[in-house]
Each structure stands twice: as structure tokens, then as C-alpha cells.
Design a protein around this motif. Structure first.
Motif, PDB file in Angstrom:
ATOM      1  N   ALA A 126       0.845  -1.194   0.000  1.00  0.00           N
ATOM      2  CA  ALA A 126       0.000   0.000   0.000  1.00  0.00           C
ATOM      3  C   ALA A 126       0.880   1.243   0.000  1.00  0.00           C
ATOM      4  N   TYR A 127       0.269   2.341  -0.443  1.00  0.00           N
ATOM      5  CA  TYR A 127       0.936   3.628  -0.559  1.00  0.00           C
ATOM      6  C   TYR A 127      -0.060   4.694  -0.148  1.00  0.00           C
ATOM      7  N   ALA A 128       0.401   5.700   0.571  1.00  0.00           N
ATOM      8  CA  ALA A 128      -0.472   6.811   0.948  1.00  0.00           C
ATOM      9  C   ALA A 128       0.353   8.082   1.050  1.00  0.00           C
ATOM     10  N   VAL A 129      -0.293   9.192   0.727  1.00  0.00           N
ATOM     11  CA  VAL A 129       0.332  10.502   0.870  1.00  0.00           C
ATOM     12  C   VAL A 129      -0.636  11.393   1.635  1.00  0.00           C
ATOM     13  N   ILE A 130      -0.118  12.069   2.648  1.00  0.00           N
ATOM     14  CA  ILE A 130      -0.922  13.015   3.400  1.00  0.00           C
ATOM     15  C   ILE A 130      -0.343  14.418   3.218  1.00  0.00           C
TER      16      ILE A 130
END
Length: 133
Positions: free
Chosen positions: A88-92
Motif C-alpha cells: 500500500a501507498y499513501a500521501v498526506i
């Protein structure tokens, strides 16, 4: 895709941010996998295995002392995320408020994460802060 990632990923992000904001090292360390790496805007800018999160916190403590940092708080809004199988990958989008010698300084940026599910447990495999102000 909904506005929030799956609960396991959202919980890791929230725990990571809470551990940082509270300077709770045990909570902070609990979210990282064994092979985690960290990229940040303070020297030496990149921390690899072994013990990247602990080594990063050691350098952060030195940075705080050297500059007279007495408080840091990161607030965030969820940006992009994607889950594919066990990765998984996420950017905040983050707003970091730092108190240096009694004055608040606000820095904005993004915090990108990679995650891996190993044996049914999700962990952060990488975090990278990119300052935008």
C-alpha cells in the motif's frame, strides 16, 4: 475508492502521527516494519536499516536541542492512497508547527508512506517528508 484508506492503513497513519506528536517512542516504533526507511529534511536526510526509526529519532532529538525546539505538532489531511495486494501507498498533506526559542514556525509538506502486509499484519515500510514551505 473512498476518502479514507482501509482501517488498518488509517490506523497506522494515525498511530504514527500520534506517536510523533506525543513524543511517545514506543507508540512511534510500533508502526514500523523491520526493514523501514525514513527520509526527512534534517541531516543526514536518509535513515536505513538497521533501526532506521530509532536512529532518526536520535537525530531529531539532536536537531531539537541544537535549534531550541520545545514543541512540534503535525496535523494532516488524507491525500492519495492505494492498496494492491500486500502493498500500500499513501500521501498526506501535513502542517508541522514547530516552536523554536518561543516562536512558532509553520511548515507545510507531504508525508508519503509505503506499507506492507507480512503474515497478516500491516506495517509502515517507509516514510518520506517533503517540505513545501
Amino acid at each position: 475508492m473512498t476518502s479514507k484508506p482501509p482501517a488498518e492503513i488509517q490506523t497506522l497513519i494515525e498511530t504514527h502521527i500520534n506517536g510523533f506528536n506525543k513524543q511517545d517512542n514506543d507508540l512511534f516504533f510500533s508502526v514500523f516494519g523491520d526493514s523501514a526507511i525514513i527520509i526527512d529534511g534534517i541531516a543526514p536526510y536518509r535513515w536505513l536499516n538497521p533501526n532506521a526509526p530509532a536512529n532518526w529519532l536520535t537525530d531529531v532529538a539532536k536537531w531539537r536541542t541544537d535549534l531550541g525546539v520545545t514543541h512540534e505538532h503535525l496535523s494532516y489531511e488524507m491525500g492519495f492512497w492505494n492498496v494492491e495486494g500486500s502493498s500500500a501507498y499513501a500521501v498526506i498533506a501535513g502542517t508541522l508547527t514547530v516552536t523554536i526559542k518561543g516562536q512558532d514556525i509553520v511548515r507545510t509538506g507531504t508525508l508519503a508512506y509505503t506499507f506492507a502486509n507480512r503474515n497478516g499484519v500491516w506495517k509502515i515500510e517507509a516514510q518520506a517528508w517533503g517540505r513545501t514551505s
